[in-house]
Write a protein that holds these residues in place. Structure first.
Motif, PDB file in Angstrom:
ATOM      1  N   GLY A  21      63.879  38.905   8.183  1.00 45.18           N
ATOM      2  CA  GLY A  21      65.253  38.413   8.062  1.00 45.18           C
ATOM      3  C   GLY A  21      65.894  38.882   6.761  1.00 45.18           C
ATOM      4  O   GLY A  21      67.054  39.301   6.725  1.00 45.18           O
ATOM      5  N   GLY A  22      65.110  38.822   5.667  1.00 44.45           N
ATOM      6  CA  GLY A  22      65.635  39.219   4.362  1.00 44.45           C
ATOM      7  C   GLY A  22      66.081  40.673   4.358  1.00 44.45           C
ATOM      8  O   GLY A  22      67.145  41.021   3.838  1.00 44.45           O
ATOM      9  N   GLY A  82      74.135  43.998   4.031  1.00 47.06           N
ATOM     10  CA  GLY A  82      75.107  43.626   3.006  1.00 47.06           C
ATOM     11  C   GLY A  82      75.276  44.627   1.871  1.00 47.06           C
ATOM     12  O   GLY A  82      76.310  44.655   1.211  1.00 47.06           O
ATOM     13  N   VAL A  83      74.255  45.475   1.638  1.00 44.59           N
ATOM     14  CA  VAL A  83      74.224  46.233   0.388  1.00 44.59           C
ATOM     15  C   VAL A  83      75.246  47.377   0.312  1.00 44.59           C
ATOM     16  O   VAL A  83      75.700  47.749  -0.766  1.00 44.59           O
ATOM     17  CB  VAL A  83      72.787  46.789   0.159  1.00 44.59           C
ATOM     18  CG1 VAL A  83      72.488  47.946   1.086  1.00 44.59           C
ATOM     19  CG2 VAL A  83      72.584  47.183  -1.284  1.00 44.59           C
ATOM     20  N   ILE A  84      75.659  47.892   1.465  1.00 39.98           N
ATOM     21  CA  ILE A  84      76.431  49.130   1.470  1.00 39.98           C
ATOM     22  C   ILE A  84      77.779  49.004   0.764  1.00 39.98           C
ATOM     23  O   ILE A  84      78.225  49.941   0.104  1.00 39.98           O
ATOM     24  CB  ILE A  84      76.610  49.688   2.911  1.00 39.98           C
ATOM     25  CG1 ILE A  84      77.173  51.103   2.895  1.00 39.98           C
ATOM     26  CG2 ILE A  84      77.447  48.779   3.776  1.00 39.98           C
ATOM     27  CD1 ILE A  84      76.256  52.122   2.284  1.00 39.98           C
ATOM     28  N   ILE A 124      67.990  35.904   6.352  1.00 40.64           N
ATOM     29  CA  ILE A 124      69.143  36.826   6.474  1.00 40.64           C
ATOM     30  C   ILE A 124      70.161  36.495   5.383  1.00 40.64           C
ATOM     31  O   ILE A 124      70.654  37.371   4.672  1.00 40.64           O
ATOM     32  CB  ILE A 124      69.840  36.697   7.857  1.00 40.64           C
ATOM     33  CG1 ILE A 124      68.897  37.091   8.990  1.00 40.64           C
ATOM     34  CG2 ILE A 124      71.125  37.542   7.907  1.00 40.64           C
ATOM     35  CD1 ILE A 124      69.510  36.950  10.384  1.00 40.64           C
ATOM     36  N   THR A 125      70.427  35.187   5.227  1.00 39.65           N
ATOM     37  CA  THR A 125      71.456  34.790   4.250  1.00 39.65           C
ATOM     38  C   THR A 125      70.992  35.103   2.820  1.00 39.65           C
ATOM     39  O   THR A 125      71.789  35.521   1.988  1.00 39.65           O
ATOM     40  CB  THR A 125      71.817  33.292   4.377  1.00 39.65           C
ATOM     41  OG1 THR A 125      70.656  32.511   4.099  1.00 39.65           O
ATOM     42  CG2 THR A 125      72.347  32.958   5.745  1.00 39.65           C
ATOM     43  N   VAL A 126      69.689  34.917   2.563  1.00 41.71           N
ATOM     44  CA  VAL A 126      69.169  35.248   1.226  1.00 41.71           C
ATOM     45  C   VAL A 126      69.316  36.757   0.995  1.00 41.71           C
ATOM     46  O   VAL A 126      69.707  37.204  -0.089  1.00 41.71           O
ATOM     47  CB  VAL A 126      67.686  34.803   1.076  1.00 41.71           C
ATOM     48  CG1 VAL A 126      67.088  35.356  -0.212  1.00 41.71           C
ATOM     49  CG2 VAL A 126      67.582  33.292   1.098  1.00 41.71           C
ATOM     50  N   GLY A 127      69.027  37.542   2.049  1.00 42.87           N
ATOM     51  CA  GLY A 127      69.155  39.000   1.941  1.00 42.87           C
ATOM     52  C   GLY A 127      70.594  39.402   1.622  1.00 42.87           C
ATOM     53  O   GLY A 127      70.833  40.245   0.733  1.00 42.87           O
ATOM     54  N   ILE A 150      72.749  42.135  -6.390  1.00 43.74           N
ATOM     55  CA  ILE A 150      72.268  43.433  -6.891  1.00 43.74           C
ATOM     56  C   ILE A 150      73.424  44.431  -6.964  1.00 43.74           C
ATOM     57  O   ILE A 150      73.554  45.173  -7.932  1.00 43.74           O
ATOM     58  CB  ILE A 150      71.095  43.935  -6.015  1.00 43.74           C
ATOM     59  CG1 ILE A 150      69.897  43.008  -6.244  1.00 43.74           C
ATOM     60  CG2 ILE A 150      70.732  45.393  -6.329  1.00 43.74           C
ATOM     61  CD1 ILE A 150      68.632  43.351  -5.502  1.00 43.74           C
ATOM     62  N   ASP A 151      74.302  44.408  -5.974  1.00 42.56           N
ATOM     63  CA  ASP A 151      75.502  45.250  -6.028  1.00 42.56           C
ATOM     64  C   ASP A 151      76.302  44.945  -7.289  1.00 42.56           C
ATOM     65  O   ASP A 151      76.778  45.843  -7.981  1.00 42.56           O
ATOM     66  CB  ASP A 151      76.395  45.000  -4.802  1.00 42.56           C
ATOM     67  CG  ASP A 151      75.935  45.804  -3.595  1.00 42.56           C
ATOM     68  OD1 ASP A 151      74.939  46.532  -3.711  1.00 42.56           O
ATOM     69  OD2 ASP A 151      76.578  45.692  -2.528  1.00 42.56           O
TER      70      ASP A 151
END
Ligand code: BGC
Length: 477
Positions: A40-41, A48-50, A164-167, A174-175
């Motif tokens: 999930g993470g 989300g990272v992009i 998923i939400t933590v990820g 991090i972004d």
């Protein structure tokens, strides 16, 4: 076909099948949980990272608008196909080995992206990571649903949503940290580490006894049950699974997924997958910065801060509500309550944007801007304890064992397809009908979803996966 009643009564009479016996958490169940959390993470992080990485990528490669779109959205495309392949793999080679493949894809895809010398390789890396996301999105919750004790099943699958939400939250954080140096290779490459860890844990994780039984590997299934839940009598469990498999008829071809017999669970799975997306969650997750900018949060740093904490962190915390209540109050109450909260919040956002629209050139967030922020937080909280976790829980528990992998794959692919459509059309929708009407439309979909859930989605709390099948048999009579 056996009478449906025989299964329920057989299970009720058998020790170790119904709670409380055999419902405790053992070390091997923790291993299962770790697999689910990593999967999930990674799903959340890679989705989300992009947004934060794009700026640096553009500076390195001088991308055309088309390539920017491809780099952004092909993870979703990869996930759509990855989900379909994941269902096939989960049914053919098993749940545990499918998670293993997801771990390998995550690691490989992250490394390809981080080291990409040009855009072609970068896009290839995006596709590989997307495939990992899709495979994991099918295999991990399925694995959780099949291995969790009945009274923990909702919490196990909700833990997947929590991850998923933590990820997503970590991706925002991090972004935020790395955006000053535009270190996009580190942003995208960071997920190689948890990918490798997922691979390592999946290597030793147990296989699902339900899948082993489906493959006729009774002795292996017995070994796994004894390993996963020491002290539980395995014979009654095997008999209950066997009986359910006999009732289902045993055919596992793709065509079986679409047979009229299983139309009801299929419609529920697909319905939840679509409604989860068209009520607007990813429009908000992906475009939070722009929404907050429109609401009067002028600087990039104020937008990032509000998005990270008001959306990202709140999403994580509110998912804990689902974990606490999903197996106690049940799936339906959470869904119905959450949809009211989501709909009401969206109406407020729609109305406040009318006022914001009239006072565009403000120097910071006006009262209407602050109300928008509060309403969006209300939306995220309501989604996080309802449509987020309950969708994945129900999708993974309603299908009969012989088609479960493929049927879950269909629903998951539909979910990704809907996410793709909503995220692609959100900005054009705002341009066409305005921001207020767009949120009004999402609110309308919440209303439609509420009515559909009320009449169509049954309560599945506290029933074993085999008992849930009786709902469809009963509906046929
Ligand atoms: C959805 C994702 C969404 C996430 C937000 C998941 O259940 O499937 O599309 O981004 O929740 O927390």
């Amino acid at each position: 076909m056996d009478s449906p009643v025989s299964l329920s009564s057989a299970q009720e009479a058998l020790p170790g099948v119904k709670p409380p016996a055999g419902q405790s958490i053992t070390p091997w169940l923790i291993v299962v949980l770790v697999v689910v959390l990593f999967s999930g993470g990674l799903f959340g992080y890679d989705q989300g990272v992009i947004s934060g990485a794009l700026h640096g990528i553009k500076a390195t490669f001088a991308l055309s608008p088309l390539i920017i779109e491809v780099v952004t959205s092909w993870v979703t495309l990869g996930a759509l196909f990855g989900a379909l392949a994941g269902g096939e793999l989960a049914d053919r080679i098993g749940r545990q080995r499918t998670v293993l493949i997801a771990g390998a894809l995550f690691t490989l895809g992250s490394l390809i992206q981080a080291l990409a010398p040009d855009t072609v390789i970068l896009v290839a890396g995006r596709l590989v990571v997307g495939a990992g996301v899709g495979v994991a999105a099918v295999a991990a919750p399925l694995y959780a649903a099949e291995l969790a004790p009945t009274t923990w099943r909702g919490r196990f699958v909700s833990a997947y949503q929590l991850a998923i939400t933590v990820g997503i939250f970590l991706a925002y954080l991090i972004d935020g940290w790395l955006s000053k140096s535009d270190a996009w290779r580190w942003m995208l490459g960071a997920s190689a580490v948890p990918g490798l860890l997922l691979f390592g844990v999946a290597l030793v994780a147990p296989e699902s006894p339900r899948w082993l039984m489906k493959m006729g590997r009774r002795d292996d299934a017995a070994t796994q049950i004894t390993k996963i839940r020491p002290g539980v009598e395995f014979k009654p469990r095997l008999e209950a699974i066997e009986l359910a498999l006999q009732q289902e008829g045993g055919h596992a071809a793709w065509g079986a997924v679409f047979r009229s017999e299983w139309r009801r669970p299929l419609m529920i799975g697909i319905g939840l997958a679509v409604f989860q997306q068209i009520t607007g969650i990813n429009a908000i997750i992906y475009y939070a910065d722009q929404i907050f900018a429109a609401a009067g949060f002028m600087t990039q740093s104020s937008q990032t801060t509000v998005t990270t904490w008001a959306i990202g962190a709140v999403n994580v915390l509110a998912t804990l509500i689902a974990i606490a209540y999903i197996d106690r109050v049940g799936r339906r109450i959470l869904l119905l309550a959450g949809l009211i909260g989501m709909g009401a919040s969206l109406v407020v956002v729609g109305v406040t944007f009318q006022f914001i629209g009239r006072a565009v050139a403000s120097t910071g967030p006006s009262t209407a801007g602050i109300v928008t922020l509060i309403a969006l937080v209300g939306f995220i909280i309501s989604f996080a304890f309802s449509m987020g976790p309950v969708t994945w829980t129900v999708i993974n528990e309603i299908f009969p064992g012989h088609i479960r992998g493929r049927a879950v794959a269909v629903a998951t692919a539909v979910n990704w397809g809907s996410a793709f459509l909503v995220s692609q059309s959100f900005l054009s929708l705002i341009a066409a009908i305005g921001i207020s009407a767009t949120f009004g439309l999402f609110a309308l979909f919440c209303g439609v979803t509420w009515i559909w859930v009320y009449y169509r989605v049954p309560e599945t709390k506290g029933q074993s996966l085999e008992q849930i099948q009786q709902i469809w048999h009963k509906a046929d009579r």
